[in-house]
Design a protein around this motif. Structure first.
Motif, mmCIF file in Angstrom:
data_model
loop_
_atom_site.group_PDB
_atom_site.id
_atom_site.type_symbol
_atom_site.label_atom_id
_atom_site.label_comp_id
_atom_site.label_asym_id
_atom_site.label_seq_id
_atom_site.Cartn_x
_atom_site.Cartn_y
_atom_site.Cartn_z
ATOM 1 N N VAL A 66 89.845 76.705 75.768
ATOM 2 C CA VAL A 66 90.062 76.068 74.475
ATOM 3 C C VAL A 66 90.675 77.077 73.510
ATOM 4 C CG1 VAL A 66 88.956 74.954 72.499
ATOM 5 C CG2 VAL A 66 88.140 74.485 74.822
ATOM 6 N N ASN A 67 91.718 76.681 72.824
ATOM 7 C CA ASN A 67 92.336 77.530 71.814
ATOM 8 C C ASN A 67 91.445 77.521 70.576
ATOM 9 O OD1 ASN A 67 93.915 78.891 69.964
ATOM 10 N ND2 ASN A 67 95.509 77.322 69.845
ATOM 11 N N PHE A 68 90.623 78.549 70.424
ATOM 12 C CA PHE A 68 89.635 78.549 69.354
ATOM 13 C C PHE A 68 90.267 78.694 67.971
ATOM 14 C CE2 PHE A 68 90.067 82.999 70.630
ATOM 15 C CZ PHE A 68 90.131 83.681 69.429
ATOM 16 N N GLN A 69 91.530 79.109 67.908
ATOM 17 C CA GLN A 69 92.207 79.244 66.628
ATOM 18 C C GLN A 69 92.955 77.981 66.206
ATOM 19 O OE1 GLN A 69 94.565 82.786 67.499
ATOM 20 N NE2 GLN A 69 93.144 84.034 66.300
ATOM 21 N N GLU A 70 92.937 76.972 67.067
ATOM 22 C CA GLU A 70 93.598 75.717 66.743
ATOM 23 C C GLU A 70 92.973 75.121 65.493
ATOM 24 O OE1 GLU A 70 94.795 71.604 69.009
ATOM 25 O OE2 GLU A 70 92.865 72.526 69.460
ATOM 26 N N GLU A 71 93.798 74.717 64.563
ATOM 27 C CA GLU A 71 93.312 74.179 63.301
ATOM 28 C C GLU A 71 93.395 72.663 63.307
ATOM 29 O OE1 GLU A 71 95.249 74.554 59.146
ATOM 30 O OE2 GLU A 71 93.782 76.192 59.243
ATOM 31 N N MET A 72 92.292 72.028 62.990
ATOM 32 C CA MET A 72 92.222 70.576 62.909
ATOM 33 C C MET A 72 92.141 70.166 61.449
ATOM 34 S SD MET A 72 92.081 70.292 66.149
ATOM 35 C CE MET A 72 91.843 68.534 66.311
ATOM 36 N N ILE A 73 92.509 68.930 61.180
ATOM 37 C CA ILE A 73 92.279 68.351 59.872
ATOM 38 C C ILE A 73 91.180 67.307 60.053
ATOM 39 C CG2 ILE A 73 93.258 67.096 57.921
ATOM 40 C CD1 ILE A 73 94.378 69.903 58.303
ATOM 41 N N THR A 74 90.026 67.560 59.481
ATOM 42 C CA THR A 74 88.890 66.666 59.663
ATOM 43 C C THR A 74 89.135 65.347 58.931
ATOM 44 O OG1 THR A 74 87.688 67.399 57.703
ATOM 45 C CG2 THR A 74 87.394 68.698 59.721
ATOM 46 N N PRO A 75 88.334 64.325 59.192
ATOM 47 C CA PRO A 75 88.538 63.029 58.538
ATOM 48 C C PRO A 75 88.494 63.076 57.019
ATOM 49 C CG PRO A 75 87.117 62.779 60.427
ATOM 50 C CD PRO A 75 87.325 64.253 60.255
ATOM 51 N N ILE A 76 87.856 64.070 56.425
ATOM 52 C CA ILE A 76 87.845 64.171 54.965
ATOM 53 C C ILE A 76 88.968 65.073 54.459
ATOM 54 C CG2 ILE A 76 85.387 63.715 54.822
ATOM 55 C CD1 ILE A 76 84.944 66.717 54.346
ATOM 56 N N GLY A 77 89.887 65.457 55.372
ATOM 57 C CA GLY A 77 91.058 66.224 54.968
ATOM 58 C C GLY A 77 90.862 67.706 54.887
ATOM 59 N N ARG A 78 89.821 68.224 55.499
ATOM 60 C CA ARG A 78 89.548 69.657 55.439
ATOM 61 C C ARG A 78 90.092 70.352 56.681
ATOM 62 N NH1 ARG A 78 83.589 72.524 54.718
ATOM 63 N NH2 ARG A 78 84.253 74.667 55.118
ATOM 64 N N PRO A 79 90.908 71.399 56.518
ATOM 65 C CA PRO A 79 91.365 72.146 57.689
ATOM 66 C C PRO A 79 90.215 72.946 58.291
ATOM 67 C CG PRO A 79 92.124 73.210 55.677
ATOM 68 C CD PRO A 79 91.472 71.930 55.258
ATOM 69 N N MET A 80 90.093 72.902 59.608
ATOM 70 C CA MET A 80 88.958 73.543 60.267
ATOM 71 C C MET A 80 89.371 74.038 61.646
ATOM 72 S SD MET A 80 85.638 74.229 60.056
ATOM 73 C CE MET A 80 85.120 73.140 58.736
#
Length: 439
Positions: free
Chosen positions: A412-426
């Motif tokens: 798993v690319n642990f540095q991959e950035e997601m945008i959570t459902p409330i719009g927060r990058p994580m």
């Protein structure tokens, strides 16, 4: 919690990312983007050459095992207590004699003796170790097993994330949604409850057909799942439950199929049976299994409590490492064995040891981890009230760094950035890779 991600597909609408599949699709749309198409094809071929997806086995020791009574004894020192040690399969390395069987299997493992954490409360520290993040009020992070399942396609009929013998804080899906919570079972010697219909086949068919349609018709307004615009979360869960009830893959839970000789190797305990069930589940395609052994919180009578639990752990852990290797599963299974923190080097007036996040041990094995390796060390003495308790540790490994390394070992690319459902990058982890732990 609202169910933000109810599909088992990695391409969740609630999260934005550009993966290789979507990249291949986008690049093929433009007639003038030949080079992008060729690049996408090369990436797809590279994916095909990858090793089989890796799975995770979490052997969770709830309560805080004492590093001095398990993987990091200091015999003959002020802090060593009554523990005696035994030689291991790693030359020059000893662990507590209560783990004698595990000592003979340590060639499969990477022992980290220098874990440090900033959490000393059971609930917060458990959250920290299982997710890689410290608790905060604005977000609930997914457990590492939930992340692993989110990153992979669902190609089995039984749950991909299983928790055996869970206590207070089993693995949760966090902001990924409850569909990524671990499926919880008790002692594998007992049948899984609620898998047999209590009504006739005709009644069941009617309930799953016209009656369910009637129930769903009004309820589904505004309640459709993120990815499925035809079905509610309730219908999806019902369909999955029925599929599981009729699946031949349920035999993976049946440890009786292993025979008496194998069963004895793991010890006649619910925990030992849980570890054996975990191996069967991993072989069937389950991505993450957590097996819990509780009872390590030894504020009083530390030596006897730790020795008693270590005896249960020893048979099961040694057999787990041995069987995973024999069955050819160890290369594609990452094993974690540890708890939320350690115990104080100095005892208390009740002959116990208190919470100590400033230098404890975890065992890692399989996947891409180094084998027959010990990382870090703790001092032979320490003042529990020292201004800098981390001076007790050499080559410390933080919890976020451990998680980053675990995710990396799992592919798993642990540095991959997601945008959570409330719009927060994580990101999946804000830690750094510890290359010394990897082969």
């Amino acid at each position: 919690m609202h169910n933000y991600a109810n599909s088992d597909s990695p391409a969740c609408t609630g999260f934005k990312r550009l993966n290789r599949r979507s990249f291949a699709h986008v690049s093929s749309l433009g007639a003038g983007s030949l080079w992008l198409t060729q690049l996408a094809e090369r990436l797809a071929k590279a994916d095909e050459k990858k090793q089989p997806p890796k799975s995770l086995l979490m052997i969770w020791l709830q309560g805080g095992p004492s590093q001095l009574d398990t993987f990091d004894p200091h015999v003959g020192t002020k802090i060593g207590g009554d523990v005696k040690s035994v030689s291991t399969a790693i030359k020059g390395i000893e662990i507590a004699e209560t783990l004698a069987a595990t000592a003979n299997q340590l060639q499969h493992a990477c022992l980290v003796r220098s874990m440090i954490s900033k959490e000393g409360d059971h609930e917060r520290a458990t959250y920290h170790l299982k997710t890689g993040w410290r608790p905060e009020p604005t977000v609930v992070h997914p457990a590492i097993g939930s992340v692993l399942c989110y990153q992979s396609a669902n190609n089995i009929e039984i749950p991909r994330h299983v928790s055996i013998l869970p206590s207070q804080w089993p693995a949760r899906g966090g902001f990924l949604g409850p569909s990524y919570d671990a499926f919880q079972i008790g002692d594998p010697a007992e049948p899984i409850p609620n898998l047999t219909s209590r009504v006739s086949d005709g009644q069941l068919k009617n309930r799953l057909g016209p009656l369910l349609d009637t129930l769903e018709s009004e309820f589904q307004r505004g309640r459709l799942s993120n990815l499925d615009r035809e079905r509610t979360v309730h219908r999806i869960a019902t369909e999955r439950a029925v599929t599981m009830m009729n699946s031949e893959q349920l035999t993976a839970f049946d440890i009786k199929a292993e025979g008496e000789t194998t069963l004895k190797q793991f010890g006649d305990t619910s925990f030992g049976r849980g570890c054996l069930a975990a191996i069967r589940l991993l072989a069937a395609g389950v991505r993450c299994v957590e097996v819990e052994l509780t009872g390590w919180d030894s504020h009083i009578n530390n030596h006897n409590l730790q020795a008693s639990n270590a005896k249960v752990l020893d048979a099961a852990l040694a057999a787990t490492l041995s069987e995973l290797s024999k069955r050819g599963l160890l290369d594609n299974t990452v094993v974690f064995c540890g708890g939320e923190f350690g115990r104080t080097p100095r005892g208390n007036p009740a002959e116990g040891r208190d919470h100590w996040p400033h230098g404890f041990s975890v065992l890692l094995a399989g996947g891409g981890f180094r084998r027959g390796h010990v990382h870090g060390a703790t001092a032979a003495d320490v003042d529990d009230k020292a201004n800098d308790p981390t001076s007790y540790v050499a080559d410390p490994v933080t919890v976020p760094d451990l998680h980053a390394t675990l995710l990396h070992a799992l592919g798993v690319n642990f540095q991959e950035e997601m945008i959570t459902p409330i719009g927060r990058p994580m990101k999946w982890s804000d830690g750094k890779l510890v290359p010394q732990l990897l082969s």
